[in-house]
Design a protein around this motif. Sequence first.
Motif, short mmCIF file in Angstrom:
data_model
loop_
_atom_site.label_atom_id
_atom_site.label_comp_id
_atom_site.label_asym_id
_atom_site.label_seq_id
_atom_site.Cartn_x
_atom_site.Cartn_y
_atom_site.Cartn_z
N LEU A 396 -8.03 -66.18 28.38
CA LEU A 396 -8.21 -67.49 29.01
C LEU A 396 -9.70 -67.73 29.13
CD1 LEU A 396 -7.11 -69.98 30.58
CD2 LEU A 396 -7.26 -68.58 32.64
N THR A 397 -10.16 -68.90 28.71
CA THR A 397 -11.59 -69.20 28.75
C THR A 397 -11.85 -70.52 29.46
OG1 THR A 397 -11.49 -70.27 26.58
CG2 THR A 397 -12.10 -67.95 26.63
N LEU A 398 -13.03 -70.60 30.05
CA LEU A 398 -13.55 -71.84 30.64
C LEU A 398 -14.94 -72.07 30.07
CD1 LEU A 398 -12.58 -71.30 34.41
CD2 LEU A 398 -11.43 -72.80 32.76
N ARG A 399 -15.19 -73.28 29.60
CA ARG A 399 -16.50 -73.63 29.07
C ARG A 399 -17.04 -74.83 29.84
NH1 ARG A 399 -15.95 -74.61 22.86
NH2 ARG A 399 -18.24 -74.54 22.95
N TYR A 400 -18.28 -74.74 30.23
CA TYR A 400 -18.90 -75.82 30.98
C TYR A 400 -20.17 -76.27 30.26
CZ TYR A 400 -21.07 -78.49 34.73
OH TYR A 400 -21.65 -79.50 35.47
N LEU A 401 -20.25 -77.56 29.99
CA LEU A 401 -21.39 -78.13 29.31
C LEU A 401 -22.50 -78.39 30.32
CD1 LEU A 401 -22.56 -79.30 26.65
CD2 LEU A 401 -21.62 -81.51 27.36
N VAL A 402 -23.53 -77.53 30.29
CA VAL A 402 -24.66 -77.70 31.19
C VAL A 402 -25.48 -78.91 30.75
CG1 VAL A 402 -26.70 -76.60 32.19
CG2 VAL A 402 -24.68 -75.22 31.62
N PHE A 403 -25.86 -78.94 29.48
CA PHE A 403 -26.40 -80.13 28.81
C PHE A 403 -26.11 -79.98 27.33
CE2 PHE A 403 -29.93 -77.22 29.78
CZ PHE A 403 -30.42 -76.93 28.50
N ASP A 404 -26.53 -80.93 26.51
CA ASP A 404 -26.06 -80.99 25.13
C ASP A 404 -26.24 -79.70 24.36
OD1 ASP A 404 -25.14 -83.50 25.43
OD2 ASP A 404 -26.75 -84.50 24.32
N GLN A 405 -27.33 -78.98 24.59
CA GLN A 405 -27.61 -77.78 23.81
C GLN A 405 -27.22 -76.48 24.51
OE1 GLN A 405 -30.02 -80.29 24.15
NE2 GLN A 405 -29.45 -81.13 22.15
#
Length: 440
Positions: A396-405
């Motif tokens: 199970l994974t969670l990904r969070y976009l801090v900023f575009d890169q």
Amino acid sequence: MVRQNSRGLSRSLRLGASGVNVPAAMNRLAGPAARVTVGFAAAMFVQGAAQAQPLGVDTPESLLLRPETQGVRVNGVVVYPRIEFDLEHDTNIYNTDTFEVEDTVFVARPSVAVQPDLDRHQIRLEADALIRRYFDTTTENSDQWAVGARGRLDFAERTAAYGSLRYAQRIESRGTFGDQFLTDEPISYDVLEARASVERTGGMLELRGGGNWAKVRYDPSTLNGEPLPNTFRDEDTLGGFVRADYRATGRLRTFVELNASQTDYTDDPIDAPRDSDGFGVLVGVRSEVSDLIDAEAAIGFAHRSFEDPTVDDFNGFNFRVSGRWTPTPRWLFGLEGARSFERSPLIEVPAVLQTRLRAVAQRSLGRRLLTGVEVTYDNWDYQGIDRQESRFGGELTLRYLVFDQLTALAGAGYRKQTGSGDMPREYEGASFRVGLAVSL
């Protein structure tokens, strides 16, 4: 023969980190669910990259992250740099049931691709690495890397040639069928592989044909300080396929595929030869029901003949399946499965029949958070001896976009292997990781 690599989806299913396009790479222990992305895309290219064009539909990934980075443009050339860092804790790094060792490992995955901006044709140069550093068990540290090139040559509007050349230095990950001995350090090997295909697509009848060649050489290792030669595992493989697709309706195609291959071990014992060759037939359908559903399924027959007269030839069922379903822009489901004959890690075994199934699901929660789950099933049938092993795994994974890169990642995984017959390897373990991915 059973098809060595299954055709992937026309649109990658991305869950996080990156993968490697070599045999056994997909068996990497506690591998992040995100490796499905590169695995599917690589398999698609290997079998003939023009099977289907990406569908213009929103997915959880495209809502949250750009599927392709913009890259850095320099004098007509686009450079795509990327690096990922993981800090992972594993409850059973050796994947054994009697000698369980916990440890934490720092993992770095740098990669770069260089692609000229051409009006026609295409060429892409790629390099990647996988660096692992354990906090306590330093003998498990490893450096893996690969360099390669792939491209497309357009002959006409509907006809193109595809080719790839790749060299890689890899290890047999602990607990995979290639890791048969608890060696002092992971067993390492080199792979040189080349693939080429020609395709004519877009009409009522589509035709494809191609071939592949691979050279695998193993490095010596040690067991309790004693030298352990691995030259008996060195092999050369040659294969090819032809495929014809017929458009039955606007969104449904039927196809027939024939394939063949030959495996030669360079240091075969005279009293137990392990060379083999085989062929296979697949009959299937490919359907783009809508922009939200894209699937391919095939069943067929596989034959494998072994030079060792004491090993029975294989005649049996073969299959390949892949599919993607996007019921809403925030949900994505995917499935991939195939059978393949893999090189043998044991001197008394000519080949290992691998059956693999992989399912993924994604959901975006808002514009910055993406959840994903991957479930895998692998079965290994050792030809010539009474031994089978099966492994279930998931993450199970969670990904969070801090900023575009910059993307932050957290994941938790579990795996369990069972077996039957002659001394199967059984174990279970869990892993927990956090990481960052930087791309331009």
